[in-house]
Motif scaffolding. Structure first.
Motif, PDB file in Angstrom:
ATOM      1  N   ASP A  50      -8.940  -4.780  -8.059  1.00 19.23           N
ATOM      2  CA  ASP A  50      -8.211  -3.562  -8.404  1.00 19.23           C
ATOM      3  C   ASP A  50      -7.796  -2.745  -7.184  1.00 19.23           C
ATOM      4  OD1 ASP A  50     -10.844  -3.014  -7.882  1.00 19.23           O
ATOM      5  OD2 ASP A  50     -11.096  -1.553  -9.495  1.00 19.23           O
ATOM      6  N   ILE A  51      -8.142  -3.206  -5.967  1.00 22.81           N
ATOM      7  CA  ILE A  51      -7.719  -2.478  -4.764  1.00 22.81           C
ATOM      8  C   ILE A  51      -6.980  -3.401  -3.791  1.00 22.81           C
ATOM      9  CG2 ILE A  51      -9.405  -0.596  -4.836  1.00 22.81           C
ATOM     10  CD1 ILE A  51     -11.217  -2.231  -3.045  1.00 22.81           C
ATOM     11  N   PHE A  52      -6.513  -4.542  -4.298  1.00 26.15           N
ATOM     12  CA  PHE A  52      -5.731  -5.454  -3.468  1.00 26.15           C
ATOM     13  C   PHE A  52      -4.492  -4.787  -2.888  1.00 26.15           C
ATOM     14  CE2 PHE A  52      -2.177  -8.456  -3.201  1.00 26.15           C
ATOM     15  CZ  PHE A  52      -2.670  -9.351  -2.270  1.00 26.15           C
ATOM     16  N   PRO A  53      -3.738  -3.963  -3.652  1.00 28.40           N
ATOM     17  CA  PRO A  53      -2.543  -3.334  -3.063  1.00 28.40           C
ATOM     18  C   PRO A  53      -2.856  -2.550  -1.794  1.00 28.40           C
ATOM     19  CG  PRO A  53      -2.525  -3.079  -5.442  1.00 28.40           C
ATOM     20  CD  PRO A  53      -3.876  -3.635  -5.088  1.00 28.40           C
ATOM     21  N   LEU A  54      -3.997  -1.878  -1.775  1.00 29.55           N
ATOM     22  CA  LEU A  54      -4.387  -1.081  -0.604  1.00 29.55           C
ATOM     23  C   LEU A  54      -4.573  -1.964   0.619  1.00 29.55           C
ATOM     24  CD1 LEU A  54      -5.450   1.821   0.384  1.00 29.55           C
ATOM     25  CD2 LEU A  54      -7.714   0.827   0.016  1.00 29.55           C
TER      26      LEU A  54
END
Length: 262
Positions: A50-54
């Motif tokens: 859930d924090i791959f985009p970051l």
């Protein structure tokens, strides 16, 4: 599953699971443009789900080429089961197999962070700590992979009370940039770009949920909140095909990270 038959949803009914994955695919397409730079392999499975985009945006904006690895195959899970020295939960076994594949691709670095704390979903949770297996996974993998694991990069990542604005995350990003050899000021610009992408992604997920719930209410369709770790509910090997089964029964599944909490 077997006894109730199938019920067709109206055409163009929202599909939150597919829409959420489309958001990730758009980010992957942007950050995997090859520029003949040093490479950092990473995946959105397990702790980065859930924090791959970051982190994908952060690495890309630092000037590295991102090599994205995605696997929902039973072959990857089997590989992880066979090569782990002790039995783990299925998500860890699949991650073990996936990191092994990434290492064998011989990128300059394989990013497998030691995530101690997770972002807070509502901002009001007293604790948001990752489970011991998630936290320890980089060290476990490094020991199992031996010499092949030398390319693994495992910075400690913490999120404070302010999530993506927290001092803890900023310090973690600064240290990650330094470990990649980036200049002392490059990390800040990369961090700001990455934070913007992550926050937009989170808001887009909530918009997906709002639209699905509104559609279900208008059309008298059952909406089912699907709870679980993102790395489980979005993985077709691990989620027992629940999202598709719900749609076959005429219901719309809404994943937990797309559900707006009042």
């Amino acid at each position: 599953d077997k006894g109730t038959g199938k019920k067709k949803l109206p055409d163009l009914a929202p599909d939150p699971f597919r829409e959420r994955e489309a958001l990730i695919e758009a980010i992957v397409a942007r950050v995997t443009v090859r520029r003949q730079r040093p490479t950092v392999a990473m995946t959105d499975e397990f702790q980065l789900k859930d924090i791959f985009p970051l982190f994908a945006t952060f690495v890309y904006e630092l000037g590295f080429d991102v090599v994205y690895e995605k696997s929902s195959s039973h072959r990857t899970l089997k590989r992880g089961i066979e090569r782990a020295n002790v039995p783990f939960c299925a998500p860890m076994q699949l991650y073990h197999g996936l990191i092994g594949q990434m290492v064998e691709g011989k990128p300059d670095h394989v990013l497998a962070p030691m995530l101690r704390e997770m972002p807070r979903t509502t901002g009001k949770e007293a604790h948001s700590v990752a489970c011991p297996i998630v936290q320890a996974s980089p060290d476990i993998l490094r020991m199992d992979l031996g010499e092949r694991g030398r390319s693994m990069l495992s910075p400690v990542i913490d999120f404070g009370d302010d999530d993506f604005d927290s001092a803890e995350l900023k310090t973690s990003c600064q240290k990650l940039a330094a470990s990649l050899g980036a200049g002392p000021t490059a990390w800040w610009k990369a961090y700001l770009a990455a934070k913007g992408v992550q926050e937009a992604f989170r808001e887009s997920c909530l918009d997906i949920g709002r639209r699905a719930l509104s559609y279900a209410e208008r059309n008298g369709i059952v909406a089912v909140l699907v709870q679980g770790r993102p790395y489980t509910i979005y993985n077709s090997v691990l989620n027992s095909n629940v999202p598709a089964l719900l749609r076959e029964q005429g219901a719309i599944g809404v994943p937990i990270d797309c559900f707006p909490v009042p």
